[in-house]
Design an enzyme around this catalytic site. Structure first.
Site, PDB file in Angstrom:
ATOM      1  N   GLY A  11       7.169   9.010   5.559  1.00 17.63           N
ATOM      2  CA  GLY A  11       6.001   9.891   5.685  1.00 17.63           C
ATOM      3  C   GLY A  11       5.367   9.718   7.062  1.00 17.63           C
ATOM      4  O   GLY A  11       5.829   8.920   7.882  1.00 17.63           O
ATOM      5  N   LEU A  13       2.393   8.365   8.074  1.00 17.82           N
ATOM      6  CA  LEU A  13       1.877   7.025   8.368  1.00 17.82           C
ATOM      7  C   LEU A  13       3.018   6.006   8.386  1.00 17.82           C
ATOM      8  O   LEU A  13       3.045   5.103   9.221  1.00 17.82           O
ATOM      9  CB  LEU A  13       0.812   6.652   7.327  1.00 17.82           C
ATOM     10  CG  LEU A  13       0.098   5.324   7.523  1.00 17.82           C
ATOM     11  CD1 LEU A  13      -0.608   5.244   8.874  1.00 17.82           C
ATOM     12  CD2 LEU A  13      -0.915   5.092   6.394  1.00 17.82           C
ATOM     13  N   ASP A  38      11.259   4.097  -5.301  1.00 17.08           N
ATOM     14  CA  ASP A  38      10.328   5.021  -5.960  1.00 17.08           C
ATOM     15  C   ASP A  38       9.204   4.188  -6.566  1.00 17.08           C
ATOM     16  O   ASP A  38       9.437   3.425  -7.506  1.00 17.08           O
ATOM     17  CB  ASP A  38      11.091   5.802  -7.042  1.00 17.08           C
ATOM     18  CG  ASP A  38      10.183   6.734  -7.826  1.00 17.08           C
ATOM     19  OD1 ASP A  38       8.949   6.706  -7.614  1.00 17.08           O
ATOM     20  OD2 ASP A  38      10.699   7.484  -8.665  1.00 17.08           O
ATOM     21  N   ALA A  62       2.410   8.237  -1.076  1.00 20.59           N
ATOM     22  CA  ALA A  62       1.343   8.924  -1.821  1.00 20.59           C
ATOM     23  C   ALA A  62       1.756  10.361  -2.087  1.00 20.59           C
ATOM     24  O   ALA A  62       2.663  10.889  -1.439  1.00 20.59           O
ATOM     25  CB  ALA A  62       0.043   8.919  -1.012  1.00 20.59           C
ATOM     26  N   THR A  64       0.379  13.732  -1.349  1.00 18.92           N
ATOM     27  CA  THR A  64      -0.647  14.125  -0.369  1.00 18.92           C
ATOM     28  C   THR A  64      -0.879  15.633  -0.248  1.00 18.92           C
ATOM     29  O   THR A  64      -1.657  16.058   0.600  1.00 18.92           O
ATOM     30  CB  THR A  64      -0.280  13.586   1.035  1.00 18.92           C
ATOM     31  OG1 THR A  64       1.004  14.102   1.384  1.00 18.92           O
ATOM     32  CG2 THR A  64      -0.271  12.080   1.070  1.00 18.92           C
ATOM     33  N   THR A 103      -8.931   8.022   0.743  1.00 19.41           N
ATOM     34  CA  THR A 103      -9.310   9.233   1.456  1.00 19.41           C
ATOM     35  C   THR A 103     -10.811   9.510   1.461  1.00 19.41           C
ATOM     36  O   THR A 103     -11.528   9.092   0.530  1.00 19.41           O
ATOM     37  CB  THR A 103      -8.572  10.428   0.795  1.00 19.41           C
ATOM     38  OG1 THR A 103      -9.061  11.647   1.345  1.00 19.41           O
ATOM     39  CG2 THR A 103      -8.784  10.469  -0.716  1.00 19.41           C
ATOM     40  N   TYR A 127      -6.633  15.925  -5.931  1.00 19.48           N
ATOM     41  CA  TYR A 127      -6.121  14.895  -5.022  1.00 19.48           C
ATOM     42  C   TYR A 127      -7.137  13.754  -4.872  1.00 19.48           C
ATOM     43  O   TYR A 127      -6.796  12.573  -5.032  1.00 19.48           O
ATOM     44  CB  TYR A 127      -5.803  15.535  -3.662  1.00 19.48           C
ATOM     45  CG  TYR A 127      -5.540  14.550  -2.552  1.00 19.48           C
ATOM     46  CD1 TYR A 127      -4.345  13.834  -2.479  1.00 19.48           C
ATOM     47  CD2 TYR A 127      -6.500  14.325  -1.555  1.00 19.48           C
ATOM     48  CE1 TYR A 127      -4.121  12.929  -1.449  1.00 19.48           C
ATOM     49  CE2 TYR A 127      -6.278  13.430  -0.526  1.00 19.48           C
ATOM     50  CZ  TYR A 127      -5.091  12.733  -0.475  1.00 19.48           C
ATOM     51  OH  TYR A 127      -4.877  11.842   0.549  1.00 19.48           O
ATOM     52  N   TRP A 152      -8.376  12.921   7.820  1.00 22.63           N
ATOM     53  CA  TRP A 152      -7.794  13.870   8.775  1.00 22.63           C
ATOM     54  C   TRP A 152      -6.713  13.206   9.660  1.00 22.63           C
ATOM     55  O   TRP A 152      -6.773  13.256  10.887  1.00 22.63           O
ATOM     56  CB  TRP A 152      -8.884  14.486   9.666  1.00 22.63           C
ATOM     57  CG  TRP A 152      -9.936  15.268   8.954  1.00 22.63           C
ATOM     58  CD1 TRP A 152     -10.310  15.186   7.641  1.00 22.63           C
ATOM     59  CD2 TRP A 152     -10.802  16.269   9.537  1.00 22.63           C
ATOM     60  NE1 TRP A 152     -11.335  16.068   7.378  1.00 22.63           N
ATOM     61  CE2 TRP A 152     -11.659  16.734   8.524  1.00 22.63           C
ATOM     62  CE3 TRP A 152     -10.936  16.795  10.825  1.00 22.63           C
ATOM     63  CZ2 TRP A 152     -12.633  17.704   8.749  1.00 22.63           C
ATOM     64  CZ3 TRP A 152     -11.909  17.757  11.047  1.00 22.63           C
ATOM     65  CH2 TRP A 152     -12.736  18.209  10.025  1.00 22.63           C
TER      66      TRP A 152
HETATM   67  N1  LIG Z   1      -2.704  12.998   5.839  1.00 24.01           N
HETATM   68  C1  LIG Z   1      -4.029  12.914   5.799  1.00 24.01           C
HETATM   69  O1  LIG Z   1      -4.757  13.715   6.418  1.00 24.01           O
HETATM   70  C2  LIG Z   1      -4.700  11.814   5.006  1.00 24.01           C
HETATM   71  C3  LIG Z   1      -6.097  11.764   4.954  1.00 24.01           C
HETATM   72  C4  LIG Z   1      -6.702  10.741   4.211  1.00 24.01           C
HETATM   73  C5  LIG Z   1      -5.930   9.787   3.567  1.00 24.01           C
HETATM   74  N2  LIG Z   1      -4.568   9.873   3.621  1.00 24.01           N
HETATM   75  C6  LIG Z   1      -3.771   8.851   2.935  1.00 24.01           C
HETATM   76  O2  LIG Z   1      -2.975   8.188   3.897  1.00 24.01           O
HETATM   77  C7  LIG Z   1      -1.732   7.773   3.331  1.00 24.01           C
HETATM   78  C8  LIG Z   1      -0.567   8.248   4.186  1.00 24.01           C
HETATM   79  O3  LIG Z   1      -0.558   9.672   4.243  1.00 24.01           O
HETATM   80  P1  LIG Z   1       0.525  10.476   5.088  1.00 24.01           P
HETATM   81  O4  LIG Z   1      -0.188  11.489   5.894  1.00 24.01           O
HETATM   82  O5  LIG Z   1       1.470   9.531   5.763  1.00 24.01           O
HETATM   83  O6  LIG Z   1       1.289  11.229   3.905  1.00 24.01           O
HETATM   84  P2  LIG Z   1       2.787  11.842   3.877  1.00 24.01           P
HETATM   85  O7  LIG Z   1       3.212  12.176   5.254  1.00 24.01           O
HETATM   86  O8  LIG Z   1       2.766  12.909   2.850  1.00 24.01           O
HETATM   87  O9  LIG Z   1       3.681  10.626   3.389  1.00 24.01           O
HETATM   88  C9  LIG Z   1       3.690  10.200   2.053  1.00 24.01           C
HETATM   89  C10 LIG Z   1       5.039   9.623   1.758  1.00 24.01           C
HETATM   90  O10 LIG Z   1       5.014   9.134   0.419  1.00 24.01           O
HETATM   91  C11 LIG Z   1       6.289   9.358  -0.118  1.00 24.01           C
HETATM   92  N3  LIG Z   1       6.270   9.346  -1.584  1.00 24.01           N
HETATM   93  C12 LIG Z   1       5.798  10.300  -2.435  1.00 24.01           C
HETATM   94  N4  LIG Z   1       6.021   9.935  -3.707  1.00 24.01           N
HETATM   95  C13 LIG Z   1       6.652   8.727  -3.660  1.00 24.01           C
HETATM   96  C14 LIG Z   1       7.151   7.850  -4.643  1.00 24.01           C
HETATM   97  N5  LIG Z   1       7.063   8.127  -5.951  1.00 24.01           N
HETATM   98  N6  LIG Z   1       7.743   6.702  -4.235  1.00 24.01           N
HETATM   99  C15 LIG Z   1       7.846   6.403  -2.936  1.00 24.01           C
HETATM  100  N7  LIG Z   1       7.419   7.204  -1.948  1.00 24.01           N
HETATM  101  C16 LIG Z   1       6.813   8.349  -2.310  1.00 24.01           C
HETATM  102  C17 LIG Z   1       6.697  10.715   0.418  1.00 24.01           C
HETATM  103  O11 LIG Z   1       8.111  10.845   0.343  1.00 24.01           O
HETATM  104  P3  LIG Z   1       8.788  12.258  -0.008  1.00 24.01           P
HETATM  105  O12 LIG Z   1       8.341  13.194   1.081  1.00 24.01           O
HETATM  106  O13 LIG Z   1      10.228  11.948  -0.013  1.00 24.01           O
HETATM  107  O14 LIG Z   1       8.213  12.642  -1.359  1.00 24.01           O
HETATM  108  C18 LIG Z   1       6.188  10.637   1.851  1.00 24.01           C
HETATM  109  O15 LIG Z   1       7.193  10.158   2.702  1.00 24.01           O
HETATM  110  C19 LIG Z   1      -1.751   8.314   1.896  1.00 24.01           C
HETATM  111  O16 LIG Z   1      -2.202   7.308   1.029  1.00 24.01           O
HETATM  112  C20 LIG Z   1      -2.778   9.431   1.937  1.00 24.01           C
HETATM  113  O17 LIG Z   1      -3.352   9.664   0.673  1.00 24.01           O
HETATM  114  C21 LIG Z   1      -3.947  10.855   4.323  1.00 24.01           C
END
Ligand SMILES: NC(=O)c1ccc[n+]([C@@H]2O[C@H](COP(=O)([O-])OP(=O)(O)OC[C@H]3O[C@@H](n4cnc5c(N)ncnc54)[C@H](OP(=O)(O)O)[C@@H]3O)[C@@H](O)[C@H]2O)c1
Length: 282
Positions: A11, A13, A38, A62, A64, A103, A127, A152
């Protein structure tokens, strides 16, 4: 040597952790994508922790998709709450410290001033509710955790607003960007770097913290700064819009107060200077 597991490593992060950890050659990093581990499978987690002596688990996995979560409530709760519980229990059992991310969407957005960690939570979308449940599961399962609420997130990796705006600029698009939400863009590389720094420091200041870059912006301000600083302003038509129709409600104001984090771990970059750094680098 510290052994550090990163879940959801493909993902946004997760990829920042892959990049930033190159600065720490003494860490043994184990990066697992969703296919490799998983987090909703207790059995898979148990097996993984049996095979490896994990000192730190960074849960970057997560669900997301904020819009889709409105239609897939169960799935969002499975990944963001149930699986967070699984991870917390397994970390506790194996003596591993957990880093988890939550978040700004745990708040309803009605505040006029930056949200502190122990301000009232009241998510207005699925979410946000699922992430809040995840926080609570971790807090009741273990003590040695760091939960970092962030906002963000953007970077050169994955799906995010920064990359979308640059893509739209390359397509000479006409963009309508909302001014109706105020928050703080956060460079995901800064977050990854700080987590690794905390691990390196050996800090035991466990708990719940807010982490974002400093300052505040609307999505329009963010888009404008991306385009202005990268010299692409004249490639698009950028319009302000007050209205932005979405399935999931968004908090109108979700700036996080970082006082607690800064006091414990040190100062944070301003959102514009961190954005400029990323653009200069790429
Ligand atoms: N992005 C934002 O703006 C934002 C804002 C506030 C907080 N956050 C938090 O920051 C963290 C990182 O976010 P991010 O932007 O890096 O999100 P992301 O790009 O969507 O990455 C999430 C990763 O989690 C993986 N995942 C989903 N289900 C899974 C499972 N059952 N087992 C193992 N892996 C799994 C996904 O893999 P697949 O794609 O293969 O499903 C994806 O690679 C999260 O906790 C998110 O809630 C994000």
């Amino acid at each position: 040597m510290k052994t550090i597991l990163v879940t959801g490593a493909h993902g946004q992060l997760g990829q920042c952790f892959q990049k930033q950890s190159k600065k720490y050659p003494n860490f043994k990093m184990l990066f697992c994508s969703s296919r490799e581990l998983d987090i909703t499978s207790q059995e898979a987690l148990q097996q993984f922790f049996k095979q490896h002596q994990i000192d730190f688990c960074i849960n970057a996995a997560a669900y997301t998709n904020v819009e889709q979560a409105e239609k897939e409530r169960e799935k969002a709760f499975l990944v963001n709450a149930e699986a967070a519980k699984n991870i917390a229990e397994i970390c506790k059992k194996n003596g591993a410290v957990l880093f988890h991310f939550s978040t700004d969407y745990v708040f309803n957005g009605q505040s006029q001033k930056p949200y502190k960690e122990f301000d009232e939570v009241n998510p207005i979308n699925v979410y946000g509710s699922s992430k809040l449940k995840g926080e609570k599961e971790i807090q009741s399962a273990m003590e040695d955790y760091f939960i970092l609420r962030t906002s963000w997130l953007y970077s050169e990796f994955g799906h995010n607003f920064f990359r979308t705006i640059l893509k739209k600029a390359a397509e000479n698009a006409n963009l309508n960007i909302t001014t109706s939400q105020i928050g703080t863009p956060t460079n995901a590389n800064d977050l990854a770097e700080y987590v690794l720094r905390i691990i390196h420091s050996g800090s035991k200041a466990f708990g719940l913290y807010h982490f974002s870059n400093e300052g505040e912006a609307t999505w329009y301000d963010f888009a404008e700064e991306i385009l202005r600083y990268s010299g692409k302003m004249d490639q698009v038509t950028l319009n302000k819009t007050g209205f932005f129709k979405t399935l999931a409600k968004r908090p109108e104001y979700s700036v996080l107060s970082k006082e607690r984090f800064v006091e414990a771990f040190g100062s944070l970059k301003d959102w514009k200077s961190s954005l400029h750094g990323l653009i200069d680098e790429n």
